[in-house]
Design a protein around this motif. Structure first.
Motif, PDB file in Angstrom:
ATOM      1  N   ASN A   1      -2.431  -2.734 -10.046  1.00 17.00           N
ATOM      2  CA  ASN A   1      -3.312  -3.197  -8.954  1.00 17.00           C
ATOM      3  C   ASN A   1      -3.895  -4.561  -9.267  1.00 17.00           C
ATOM      4  OD1 ASN A   1      -3.033  -1.090  -7.184  1.00 17.00           O
ATOM      5  ND2 ASN A   1      -4.768   0.048  -7.996  1.00 17.00           N
ATOM      6  N   ASP A   2      -4.392  -4.737 -10.487  1.00 23.28           N
ATOM      7  CA  ASP A   2      -4.976  -6.017 -10.869  1.00 23.28           C
ATOM      8  C   ASP A   2      -3.937  -7.135 -10.828  1.00 23.28           C
ATOM      9  OD1 ASP A   2      -7.374  -4.738 -11.234  1.00 23.28           O
ATOM     10  OD2 ASP A   2      -7.167  -4.593 -13.425  1.00 23.28           O
ATOM     11  N   GLY A   3      -2.720  -6.849 -11.266  1.00 26.38           N
ATOM     12  CA  GLY A   3      -1.652  -7.852 -11.230  1.00 26.38           C
ATOM     13  C   GLY A   3      -1.291  -8.264  -9.816  1.00 26.38           C
ATOM     14  N   ILE A   4      -1.246  -7.299  -8.921  1.00 34.37           N
ATOM     15  CA  ILE A   4      -0.916  -7.597  -7.526  1.00 34.37           C
ATOM     16  C   ILE A   4      -2.007  -8.460  -6.899  1.00 34.37           C
ATOM     17  CG2 ILE A   4      -0.640  -6.565  -5.228  1.00 34.37           C
ATOM     18  CD1 ILE A   4       0.732  -4.187  -6.660  1.00 34.37           C
ATOM     19  N   VAL A   5      -3.256  -8.119  -7.154  1.00 35.18           N
ATOM     20  CA  VAL A   5      -4.360  -8.900  -6.604  1.00 35.18           C
ATOM     21  C   VAL A   5      -4.346 -10.311  -7.190  1.00 35.18           C
ATOM     22  CG1 VAL A   5      -6.871  -9.090  -6.498  1.00 35.18           C
ATOM     23  CG2 VAL A   5      -5.780  -6.910  -6.052  1.00 35.18           C
ATOM     24  N   TYR A   6      -4.081 -10.433  -8.487  1.00 29.17           N
ATOM     25  CA  TYR A   6      -4.003 -11.744  -9.126  1.00 29.17           C
ATOM     26  C   TYR A   6      -2.906 -12.594  -8.485  1.00 29.17           C
ATOM     27  CZ  TYR A   6      -2.994 -15.266 -12.642  1.00 29.17           C
ATOM     28  OH  TYR A   6      -2.742 -16.445 -13.275  1.00 29.17           O
ATOM     29  N   LEU A   7      -1.739 -12.007  -8.283  1.00 27.57           N
ATOM     30  CA  LEU A   7      -0.637 -12.742  -7.659  1.00 27.57           C
ATOM     31  C   LEU A   7      -0.938 -13.101  -6.210  1.00 27.57           C
ATOM     32  CD1 LEU A   7       2.409 -10.801  -9.109  1.00 27.57           C
ATOM     33  CD2 LEU A   7       1.700 -13.126  -9.669  1.00 27.57           C
ATOM     34  N   MET A   8      -1.750 -12.315  -5.539  1.00 25.09           N
ATOM     35  CA  MET A   8      -2.103 -12.587  -4.147  1.00 25.09           C
ATOM     36  C   MET A   8      -3.135 -13.718  -4.049  1.00 25.09           C
ATOM     37  SD  MET A   8      -3.708  -9.906  -1.426  1.00 25.09           S
ATOM     38  CE  MET A   8      -5.290  -9.907  -2.232  1.00 25.09           C
ATOM     39  N   VAL A   9      -4.004 -13.855  -5.041  1.00 26.06           N
ATOM     40  CA  VAL A   9      -5.081 -14.839  -4.995  1.00 26.06           C
ATOM     41  C   VAL A   9      -4.555 -16.259  -5.200  1.00 26.06           C
ATOM     42  CG1 VAL A   9      -7.105 -15.636  -6.281  1.00 26.06           C
ATOM     43  CG2 VAL A   9      -6.923 -13.259  -5.600  1.00 26.06           C
ATOM     44  N   VAL A  10      -3.566 -16.436  -6.042  1.00 28.55           N
ATOM     45  CA  VAL A  10      -3.082 -17.776  -6.392  1.00 28.55           C
ATOM     46  C   VAL A  10      -2.626 -18.584  -5.169  1.00 28.55           C
ATOM     47  CG1 VAL A  10      -1.361 -19.042  -7.734  1.00 28.55           C
ATOM     48  CG2 VAL A  10      -2.568 -17.134  -8.760  1.00 28.55           C
TER      49      VAL A  10
ATOM     50  N   ALA B   1      -6.319 -23.417  -0.221  1.00 32.76           N
ATOM     51  CA  ALA B   1      -7.698 -23.896  -0.108  1.00 32.76           C
ATOM     52  C   ALA B   1      -7.856 -25.274  -0.741  1.00 32.76           C
ATOM     53  CB  ALA B   1      -8.650 -22.899  -0.758  1.00 32.76           C
ATOM     54  N   VAL B   2      -7.251 -25.479  -1.903  1.00 28.80           N
ATOM     55  CA  VAL B   2      -7.356 -26.781  -2.572  1.00 28.80           C
ATOM     56  C   VAL B   2      -6.669 -27.860  -1.754  1.00 28.80           C
ATOM     57  CG1 VAL B   2      -6.578 -28.087  -4.607  1.00 28.80           C
ATOM     58  CG2 VAL B   2      -7.662 -25.854  -4.880  1.00 28.80           C
ATOM     59  N   ILE B   3      -5.496 -27.569  -1.231  1.00 30.19           N
ATOM     60  CA  ILE B   3      -4.779 -28.542  -0.402  1.00 30.19           C
ATOM     61  C   ILE B   3      -5.575 -28.843   0.861  1.00 30.19           C
ATOM     62  CG2 ILE B   3      -2.709 -28.889   1.004  1.00 30.19           C
ATOM     63  CD1 ILE B   3      -1.178 -27.345  -1.214  1.00 30.19           C
ATOM     64  N   GLY B   4      -6.151 -27.819   1.484  1.00 28.36           N
ATOM     65  CA  GLY B   4      -6.982 -28.026   2.668  1.00 28.36           C
ATOM     66  C   GLY B   4      -8.190 -28.889   2.365  1.00 28.36           C
ATOM     67  N   TYR B   5      -8.827 -28.666   1.223  1.00 29.27           N
ATOM     68  CA  TYR B   5      -9.981 -29.476   0.835  1.00 29.27           C
ATOM     69  C   TYR B   5      -9.574 -30.931   0.608  1.00 29.27           C
ATOM     70  CZ  TYR B   5     -13.879 -31.300  -1.839  1.00 29.27           C
ATOM     71  OH  TYR B   5     -14.909 -32.085  -2.293  1.00 29.27           O
ATOM     72  N   LEU B   6      -8.442 -31.145  -0.039  1.00 30.59           N
ATOM     73  CA  LEU B   6      -7.979 -32.510  -0.276  1.00 30.59           C
ATOM     74  C   LEU B   6      -7.667 -33.235   1.034  1.00 30.59           C
ATOM     75  CD1 LEU B   6      -5.719 -31.957  -3.409  1.00 30.59           C
ATOM     76  CD2 LEU B   6      -7.998 -33.005  -3.321  1.00 30.59           C
TER      77      LEU B   6
END
Length: 82
Positions: free
Chosen positions: A49-58, A64-69
């Motif tokens: 579960n933690d691995g799936i959530v980690y892979l989903m967050v990236v 978000a970073v590209i949108g901010y830039l």
């Protein structure tokens, strides 16, 4: 307080509310659940579960970073025009 100030404050309060009062989610696909089913695999299931959530967050963070830039780029163009 001006209308834009209230809107700004409301947006930030909503953001903080969702950050601090978020609910945990079990992110398992059907195949993972079938493979990890049973009471003896609880630690392994939690790790999956933690691995799936980690892979989903990236990807969300990258967007978000590209949108901010892009936002900063448009803001700097507006300042140059003014």
């Amino acid at each position: 307080m001006s209308r834009t100030g209230k809107s700004f404050l409301a947006k930030h309060l909503y953001f903080l509310f969702f950050i601090f009062f978020s609910l945990g989610a079990n992110a398992q696909c059907a195949m993972c659940r079938a493979a990890l089913g049973g009471d003896e695999n609880t630690k392994q299931a939690q790790a999956v579960n933690d691995g799936i959530v980690y892979l989903m967050v990236v990807p969300y963070l990258l967007v978000a970073v590209i949108g901010y830039l892009i936002y900063r780029m448009y803001q700097s163009k507006k300042k140059k025009v003014s």
